[in-house]
Each structure stands twice: as C-alpha cells, then as structure tokens.
Design a protein around this motif. Structure first.
Motif, PDB file in Angstrom:
ATOM      1  N   SER A  61       0.891  -1.194  -0.091  1.00 47.20           N
ATOM      2  CA  SER A  61      -0.010   0.075  -0.101  1.00 47.20           C
ATOM      3  C   SER A  61       0.859   1.261   0.077  1.00 47.20           C
ATOM      4  N   ASN A  62       0.292   2.296  -0.549  1.00 48.98           N
ATOM      5  CA  ASN A  62       0.969   3.455  -0.767  1.00 48.98           C
ATOM      6  C   ASN A  62       2.137   3.719  -1.523  1.00 48.98           C
ATOM      7  N   ALA A  63       2.495   2.644  -2.341  1.00 50.10           N
ATOM      8  CA  ALA A  63       3.707   2.646  -3.188  1.00 50.10           C
ATOM      9  C   ALA A  63       2.988   3.503  -4.522  1.00 50.10           C
ATOM     10  N   GLU A  64       3.569   4.482  -5.006  1.00 53.91           N
ATOM     11  CA  GLU A  64       3.173   5.292  -6.007  1.00 53.91           C
ATOM     12  C   GLU A  64       4.397   6.475  -6.812  1.00 53.91           C
ATOM     13  N   PHE A  65       4.019   6.780  -7.887  1.00 53.29           N
ATOM     14  CA  PHE A  65       4.754   7.433  -8.683  1.00 53.29           C
ATOM     15  C   PHE A  65       6.140   6.558  -9.118  1.00 53.29           C
ATOM     16  N   ILE A  66       5.637   5.421  -9.720  1.00 52.05           N
ATOM     17  CA  ILE A  66       6.673   4.418  -9.983  1.00 52.05           C
ATOM     18  C   ILE A  66       6.389   3.953 -11.242  1.00 52.05           C
ATOM     19  N   ASN A  67       7.532   3.717 -12.072  1.00 56.19           N
ATOM     20  CA  ASN A  67       7.486   2.849 -13.435  1.00 56.19           C
ATOM     21  C   ASN A  67       8.133   1.377 -13.092  1.00 56.19           C
ATOM     22  N   VAL A  68       7.294   0.524 -13.595  1.00 60.64           N
ATOM     23  CA  VAL A  68       7.879  -0.799 -13.467  1.00 60.64           C
ATOM     24  C   VAL A  68       7.569  -1.477 -14.953  1.00 60.64           C
ATOM     25  N   GLU A  69       8.690  -2.221 -15.346  1.00 59.12           N
ATOM     26  CA  GLU A  69       8.727  -2.717 -16.447  1.00 59.12           C
ATOM     27  C   GLU A  69       9.275  -4.223 -16.365  1.00 59.12           C
ATOM     28  N   THR A  70       8.581  -5.143 -16.893  1.00 55.28           N
ATOM     29  CA  THR A  70       9.101  -6.412 -16.805  1.00 55.28           C
ATOM     30  C   THR A  70       9.479  -7.121 -18.186  1.00 55.28           C
ATOM     31  N   ASN A  71      10.192  -8.235 -18.106  1.00 59.45           N
ATOM     32  CA  ASN A  71      10.857  -8.693 -19.251  1.00 59.45           C
ATOM     33  C   ASN A  71      10.035 -10.004 -19.785  1.00 59.45           C
ATOM     34  N   THR A  72      10.837 -10.727 -20.334  1.00 56.26           N
ATOM     35  CA  THR A  72       9.911 -12.086 -20.775  1.00 56.26           C
ATOM     36  C   THR A  72       9.656 -12.825 -19.888  1.00 56.26           C
ATOM     37  N   GLY A  73       8.497 -13.564 -19.902  1.00 53.76           N
ATOM     38  CA  GLY A  73       8.340 -14.766 -18.887  1.00 53.76           C
ATOM     39  C   GLY A  73       6.591 -14.535 -18.360  1.00 53.76           C
ATOM     40  N   ASN A  74       6.442 -15.535 -17.731  1.00 50.10           N
ATOM     41  CA  ASN A  74       4.941 -15.606 -17.155  1.00 50.10           C
ATOM     42  C   ASN A  74       4.707 -14.887 -15.909  1.00 50.10           C
ATOM     43  N   ASP A  75       4.609 -13.583 -15.702  1.00 47.82           N
ATOM     44  CA  ASP A  75       4.696 -12.876 -14.428  1.00 47.82           C
ATOM     45  C   ASP A  75       3.397 -12.513 -13.682  1.00 47.82           C
ATOM     46  N   ARG A  76       3.455 -12.581 -12.435  1.00 50.07           N
ATOM     47  CA  ARG A  76       2.362 -12.402 -11.574  1.00 50.07           C
ATOM     48  C   ARG A  76       2.581 -11.397 -10.830  1.00 50.07           C
ATOM     49  N   ILE A  77       1.649 -10.155 -11.079  1.00 55.47           N
ATOM     50  CA  ILE A  77       1.870  -9.007 -10.268  1.00 55.47           C
ATOM     51  C   ILE A  77       0.516  -8.862  -9.472  1.00 55.47           C
ATOM     52  N   THR A  78       1.048  -8.675  -8.085  1.00 53.73           N
ATOM     53  CA  THR A  78      -0.259  -8.248  -7.174  1.00 53.73           C
ATOM     54  C   THR A  78       0.159  -6.967  -6.722  1.00 53.73           C
ATOM     55  N   THR A  79      -1.029  -5.922  -6.343  1.00 47.50           N
ATOM     56  CA  THR A  79      -0.873  -4.699  -5.603  1.00 47.50           C
ATOM     57  C   THR A  79      -1.891  -4.950  -4.451  1.00 47.50           C
ATOM     58  N   GLU A  80      -1.436  -4.336  -3.361  1.00 44.04           N
ATOM     59  CA  GLU A  80      -2.350  -3.891  -2.287  1.00 44.04           C
ATOM     60  C   GLU A  80      -3.435  -2.937  -2.570  1.00 44.04           C
ATOM     61  N   ASP A  81      -4.053  -2.329  -1.654  1.00 48.88           N
ATOM     62  CA  ASP A  81      -4.960  -1.145  -1.929  1.00 48.88           C
ATOM     63  C   ASP A  81      -4.122  -0.008  -1.851  1.00 48.88           C
TER      64      ASP A  81
END
Length: 333
Positions: A61-81
């Motif tokens: 929570s409260n993570a903001e103003f961030i750029n995230v770029e993933t590479n190849t692969g089957n990724d799982r992205i989960t964010t809290e509220d």
C-alpha cells in the motif's frame, strides 16, 4: 488464461518431497514498498523487475509514482489497496491483480493476460493482442483498451471509464448505472450486455453483433452492418439507434421516448424485425426491403416503413402516424 491449478506432475516420484503448491516456477520474488515511491514531478524507475524469467511482483500500500517494466516470462503482479504504479509487461502470459482504490496503469504485450482490478480504480488498462480476460470492480473510471483477440471484459456497477476493443469476437458485460462509451472493431461477432440506467453510446463493427441493454437507457447505439440483435429495456430515452444494413432484430421496451423530433431509429436495408413496446413515443425508419413491425398499445410516435412490402401489427389505442415510402404494405390492427 493461466490455469495455475491445472499443472501437475504426470508421474510423481514417491521419494520426492511434496511439490510446491504453486506450479509456476518463479525465478524471483520482487517487493515494492512505499519507500520506493517517487514524486509527481520525478517518477521513480524501478528496474529490479526487468528480469527474463517468471517473476512474482508484490506492491504494498501507498507505493506510487513508480514505473515498473517486466521482461519475458509469465509474471504475476499483485498490488495491495491504494497503489499507483505504471506497469509495462513484456512478452508472456501474465496475471495482474490490482487492489481497491488503484491508480495503477497497465500496458501489456500481445499475449493472453488475466487482469483483475478492485473497486474505485482510476488507472488505464491496455492489454494489446491476445484473448485477454479483464474483471473490474465497481466505480471504475479508467479506460479499458484491448487489442486483437477474443477478449472477455466484466465490469461492476457505476463505471465511467470508456471501453475500446480491437478485432476479435469480444464479450462485454457491464453493471448498472454506467456512464461511458463502448467501441468495438471489425473482426468478430461481439456480445455486449449492459445493466440498467446506462448513459452513453455503443458502437460495434460490421459483424453479427448482439447488444442487450436493461431499463432506463439514455444514449445511442450504432451496430453497423451485419445481422444484429439489439434489445433495449423499458423507459429508454433514445438519442439514436442505427442497426445498419442486414437482417436485424430490434426490440425496444415499453415507455420508450426520444430526444428531439427527427427520426431517431434506423434499421437500414435488410429484412428487419422491429418490436416496439407499449406507450412508446419514438420516430423510426425501417429502411428498404420487407420488414415486420410490431407496435404495442398506446403508441404515439411515427413509423416510416421505407421501401419494400412491409407487414405492420398494431395494438390498441394507436395514436401515431404511419408513412408509406413505397411498396405494398399490410397493416393489421
């Protein structure tokens, strides 16, 4: 769709320890916290996720103003509220889960992605190619844009973010009290189902589309050419309906009305079937060819039958107008 539960060992070794409950072999687990945040004028680039493997990414929570770029692969992205991160995913079939009050955005690759977004979200979601599955909670204001592929989009009530789908046979299900525009492109027979009190526009491609709108609709529908099935519930205030050429079936529930005095409903050329409910006050043009028009009781609008040998069935207390524009029409009352 990534079916994590379907992956099993076809020939397990009894000497081996119990398998990991998650069958995806994740290379790395990456955590993003509020301490990694940037500012509105200085967005922070988070480079730790750019790894060519199947990665788990978890944002607190409260993570903001961030750029995230993933590479190849089957990724799982989960964010809290209460997370606002700009995600760009590389090739691979990814699973993305955004919590409530999300301001996070997503741009994914041309793969099959599964995206789940909580309530009160505002970030734009772009999935590009692949048969994607998007499930979004209530009060969403972000724009949803899917590329080519047979996509499935389900959105809860009170949505205000527009929906744009690419080529493919798309399925869209929308809850009640939505205020937005839906646009689909050529390349498949689309199915759109919308809850009551919808205010907006629906524009589909030149295919055989199905559009079902519940009661208290206010807005316009343009289903373009093709053999379309358009159903609108009771008490609609119609700005315009245009089903284009093709053998269409148009049904409008009781108590329908219109904005303005010009003809607002056009079924175009083709052998169409038009069903107007009781107490209707609409002006419609059936277009060319041999149409069937069924009019409920207490109708007070105007019917332009168009060219062709049309058949018109009128219920009791008709106080409207019928204009024959050519052909041998038959009226039953």
């Amino acid at each position: 769709e990534i079916d994590y539960d379907a992956v099993v060992d076809p020939d397990p070794d009894p000497e081996d320890p119990a398998p990991d409950p998650d069958p995806i072999d994740f290379g790395y687990t990456i955590e993003i916290t509020a301490a990694d945040s940037g500012t509105a004028v200085a967005i922070e680039d988070f480079t730790a996720a750019d790894l060519p493997s199947n990665n788990q990414i978890y944002a607190y929570s409260n993570a903001e103003f961030i750029n995230v770029e993933t590479n190849t692969g089957n990724d799982r992205i989960t964010t809290e509220d209460d997370v606002s991160i700009n995600f760009v995913t590389g090739s691979g079939s990814d699973e993305i889960i955004f919590g409530n009050n999300s301001g996070s955005t997503l741009v994914s690759s041309d793969s099959i992605d599964v995206v789940t977004v909580g309530d009160n979200s505002s970030g734009n979601i772009t999935t590009n190619g692949g048969g994607d599955i998007l499930t979004v909670g209530s009060n969403n204001s972000g724009t949803l844009s899917t590329g080519s592929g047979d996509d499935i989009i389900t959105i809860d009530d009170l949505a205000t973010g527009n929906i744009l789908t690419g080529t493919g046979a798309d399925t869209i299900e929308l809850g009640s009290s939505a205020n937005l525009d839906i646009t689909t492109e050529d390349g498949g027979d689309d199915s759109i189902t919308v809850g009551n009190s919808f205010n907006g526009t629906i524009t589909t491609s030149t295919d055989n589309d199905t559009i079902v709108i519940d009661d208290d609709f206010q807005g316009s529908v343009d289903s373009s050419d093709g053999d379309d099935l358009v159903t609108i519930g009771a008490d609609a205030i119609v700005t315009s309906v245009n089903t284009g050429s093709g053998n269409d079936t148009l049904t409008i529930g009781s108590g329908s009305n219109q904005e303005g005095t010009a003809a607002t409903i056009f079924t175009g050329s083709g052998e169409d079937t038009i069903n107007i409910g009781n107490n209707g006050f609409t002006r419609f043009d059936a277009g060319a060819d041999n149409d069937i028009i069924n009019v409920g009781s207490n109708f007070s609008g105007t019917i332009e039958t168009g060219l062709g040998d049309d058949i018109i069935y009128i219920d009791e207390n008709f106080v409207g107008t019928i204009n024959n524009s050519g052909g041998q029409d038959t009226i039953f009352s």
